[in-house]
Design a protein around this motif. Structure first.
Motif, PDB file in Angstrom:
ATOM      1  N   ILE A 157       0.853  -1.188   0.000  1.00  0.00           N
ATOM      2  CA  ILE A 157       0.000   0.000   0.000  1.00  0.00           C
ATOM      3  C   ILE A 157       0.886   1.234   0.000  1.00  0.00           C
ATOM      4  N   SER A 158       0.853   1.945  -1.109  1.00  0.00           N
ATOM      5  CA  SER A 158       1.631   3.167  -1.282  1.00  0.00           C
ATOM      6  C   SER A 158       0.706   4.354  -1.073  1.00  0.00           C
ATOM      7  N   ALA A 159       0.699   4.888   0.142  1.00  0.00           N
ATOM      8  CA  ALA A 159      -0.178   6.013   0.485  1.00  0.00           C
ATOM      9  C   ALA A 159       0.280   6.612   1.797  1.00  0.00           C
ATOM     10  N   CYS A 160      -0.062   7.856   2.020  1.00  0.00           N
ATOM     11  CA  CYS A 160       0.191   8.469   3.320  1.00  0.00           C
ATOM     12  C   CYS A 160      -0.537   7.682   4.412  1.00  0.00           C
ATOM     13  N   PHE A 161       0.095   7.584   5.575  1.00  0.00           N
ATOM     14  CA  PHE A 161      -0.512   6.950   6.760  1.00  0.00           C
ATOM     15  C   PHE A 161      -0.859   5.470   6.538  1.00  0.00           C
ATOM     16  N   SER A 162      -0.265   4.840   5.516  1.00  0.00           N
ATOM     17  CA  SER A 162      -0.682   3.477   5.149  1.00  0.00           C
ATOM     18  C   SER A 162      -0.313   2.424   6.178  1.00  0.00           C
ATOM     19  N   GLY A 163       0.557   2.762   7.125  1.00  0.00           N
ATOM     20  CA  GLY A 163       0.826   1.821   8.202  1.00  0.00           C
ATOM     21  C   GLY A 163      -0.406   1.492   9.019  1.00  0.00           C
ATOM     22  N   VAL A 164      -1.453   2.308   8.893  1.00  0.00           N
ATOM     23  CA  VAL A 164      -2.700   2.049   9.611  1.00  0.00           C
ATOM     24  C   VAL A 164      -3.332   0.735   9.175  1.00  0.00           C
ATOM     25  N   PHE A 165      -2.958   0.228   7.997  1.00  0.00           N
ATOM     26  CA  PHE A 165      -3.539  -1.018   7.505  1.00  0.00           C
ATOM     27  C   PHE A 165      -2.940  -2.266   8.162  1.00  0.00           C
ATOM     28  N   ILE A 166      -1.764  -2.158   8.743  1.00  0.00           N
ATOM     29  CA  ILE A 166      -1.065  -3.367   9.180  1.00  0.00           C
ATOM     30  C   ILE A 166      -1.808  -4.152  10.265  1.00  0.00           C
ATOM     31  N   PRO A 167      -2.295  -3.540  11.329  1.00  0.00           N
ATOM     32  CA  PRO A 167      -2.974  -4.356  12.351  1.00  0.00           C
ATOM     33  C   PRO A 167      -4.156  -5.151  11.811  1.00  0.00           C
ATOM     34  N   ALA A 168      -4.933  -4.567  10.921  1.00  0.00           N
ATOM     35  CA  ALA A 168      -6.115  -5.257  10.398  1.00  0.00           C
ATOM     36  C   ALA A 168      -5.746  -6.380   9.442  1.00  0.00           C
ATOM     37  N   LEU A 169      -4.628  -6.240   8.734  1.00  0.00           N
ATOM     38  CA  LEU A 169      -4.286  -7.196   7.679  1.00  0.00           C
ATOM     39  C   LEU A 169      -3.408  -8.346   8.152  1.00  0.00           C
ATOM     40  N   GLN A 170      -2.878  -8.260   9.341  1.00  0.00           N
ATOM     41  CA  GLN A 170      -1.928  -9.275   9.792  1.00  0.00           C
ATOM     42  C   GLN A 170      -2.532 -10.680   9.792  1.00  0.00           C
ATOM     43  N   LYS A 171      -1.854 -11.590   9.083  1.00  0.00           N
ATOM     44  CA  LYS A 171      -2.179 -13.016   9.106  1.00  0.00           C
ATOM     45  C   LYS A 171      -0.879 -13.787   8.933  1.00  0.00           C
ATOM     46  N   LYS A 172      -0.886 -15.028   9.319  1.00  0.00           N
ATOM     47  CA  LYS A 172       0.358 -15.797   9.333  1.00  0.00           C
ATOM     48  C   LYS A 172       0.969 -16.000   7.957  1.00  0.00           C
ATOM     49  N   ASP A 173       0.149 -15.920   6.895  1.00  0.00           N
ATOM     50  CA  ASP A 173       0.644 -16.182   5.549  1.00  0.00           C
ATOM     51  C   ASP A 173       0.683 -14.917   4.690  1.00  0.00           C
ATOM     52  N   ARG A 174       0.836 -13.735   5.326  1.00  0.00           N
ATOM     53  CA  ARG A 174       0.860 -12.476   4.583  1.00  0.00           C
ATOM     54  C   ARG A 174       2.149 -11.704   4.805  1.00  0.00           C
ATOM     55  N   LEU A 175       2.551 -10.981   3.762  1.00  0.00           N
ATOM     56  CA  LEU A 175       3.565  -9.936   3.863  1.00  0.00           C
ATOM     57  C   LEU A 175       2.874  -8.617   3.565  1.00  0.00           C
ATOM     58  N   ILE A 176       3.085  -7.632   4.423  1.00  0.00           N
ATOM     59  CA  ILE A 176       2.470  -6.319   4.257  1.00  0.00           C
ATOM     60  C   ILE A 176       3.577  -5.281   4.197  1.00  0.00           C
ATOM     61  N   LEU A 177       3.578  -4.488   3.142  1.00  0.00           N
ATOM     62  CA  LEU A 177       4.563  -3.430   2.967  1.00  0.00           C
ATOM     63  C   LEU A 177       3.816  -2.128   2.730  1.00  0.00           C
ATOM     64  N   THR A 178       4.073  -1.115   3.552  1.00  0.00           N
ATOM     65  CA  THR A 178       3.361   0.154   3.423  1.00  0.00           C
ATOM     66  C   THR A 178       4.348   1.297   3.227  1.00  0.00           C
ATOM     67  N   ALA A 179       3.886   2.373   2.607  1.00  0.00           N
ATOM     68  CA  ALA A 179       4.758   3.499   2.278  1.00  0.00           C
ATOM     69  C   ALA A 179       5.086   4.373   3.471  1.00  0.00           C
ATOM     70  N   ALA A 180       4.359   4.216   4.568  1.00  0.00           N
ATOM     71  CA  ALA A 180       4.568   5.123   5.703  1.00  0.00           C
ATOM     72  C   ALA A 180       4.073   4.479   6.988  1.00  0.00           C
ATOM     73  N   ARG A 181       4.499   5.060   8.095  1.00  0.00           N
ATOM     74  CA  ARG A 181       3.938   4.702   9.389  1.00  0.00           C
ATOM     75  C   ARG A 181       2.487   5.137   9.449  1.00  0.00           C
TER      76      ARG A 181
END
Length: 255
Positions: free
Chosen positions: A149-173
């Motif tokens: 997720i390439s967007a401002c404040f995109s680190g907000v997505f990490i808690p909701a998306l966390q799963k054992k078989d996922r990699l999450i990369l965001t553009a910002a905290r």
């Protein structure tokens, strides 16, 4: 008849390794790549998000994704006459994720857009973290999934998306903006670093670290502050498998 059957069986054995070798680790993955907006931070028009959408999709093909398994969405889909592009909205996103992942073994989702502490812009809508999590859970359950997720404040997505078989990369905290969304920018900073880091990266774990370093360097060089600090989260079940998903890179070029 027995001789013919034996010959057919021998040919199958000989050709099978060639077929397996030709099919890379991402040949049975699907991807949905989205440009969620077409406005610069000034409010004027920008092609930065669509440029990222188009060129990330091309880069995925070079990594070994089947072009037929990549779906692209844009706010202005008709402005890309060379590619079949759907409209960037919630309904089309849900349909695209579900359809593209139906028969595949892994999934990738990439969004380039503006963001806020509540989510990311998707056309005239706001894509909230738990909405995206529900869409991915429905489309690609219990399969390796890479979310970028390439967007401002995109680190907000990490808690909701966390799963054992996922990699999450965001553009910002979750509490930081990202940079490079001006009217004349080719790509946002993060997307520039994603594309320019691909030729030297072995897999998505290495790529994530390279992108973080690239963004930090670019922000220092341009005086952009406070630092966006791209975030990466890797699920415990996916982490040991990532080296097996090695990139094919025959024709990748640095932007």
């Amino acid at each position: 008849m027995r001789a013919a059957a034996a010959v057919i069986g021998l040919l199958a054995l000989l050709l099978a390794p060639l077929s397996i070798a030709r099919a890379g680790p991402f040949s049975d993955w699907s991807a949905v790549v989205v440009a969620g907006d077409n406005r610069a931070h000034s409010g004027g028009p920008t092609k930065a998000f669509d440029n990222a959408r188009r060129d990330v999709a091309k880069a995925l093909v070079e990594l070994g994704f089947d072009q037929r398994s990549i779906r692209q969405l844009s706010v202005r889909p008709r402005r890309d006459p060379t590619t079949v592009v759907g409209r960037a909205d919630g309904r089309t996103l849900a349909e695209s994720l579900r359809a593209s992942a139906r028969t595949t073994k892994g999934c990738l989702f990439y969004l380039s857009s503006h963001g806020s502490p509540d989510g990311a812009i998707l056309g005239q809508e706001l894509l909230r973290p738990y909405r995206l999590a529900a869409l991915l859970d429905d489309a690609c359950p219990d399969r390796p999934t890479v979310v970028v997720i390439s967007a401002c404040f995109s680190g907000v997505f990490i808690p909701a998306l966390q799963k054992k078989d996922r990699l999450i990369l965001t553009a910002a905290r979750a509490d930081r903006a990202s940079f490079g969304c001006g009217e004349s920018d080719r790509y946002p900073y993060f997307d520039t670093c994603f594309l320019s880091s691909l030729p030297g990266a072995h897999d998505f774990a290495a790529l994530s670290a390279d992108v973080q370093a690239c963004v930090a360097r670019k922000e220092r060089e341009t005086g952009a502050e406070p630092a966006s600090e791209p975030q990466v989260w890797i699920g415990p079940a996916l982490r040991p498998l990532l080296p097996l998903y090695a990139f094919e890179k025959p024709n990748l070029r640095t932007p």
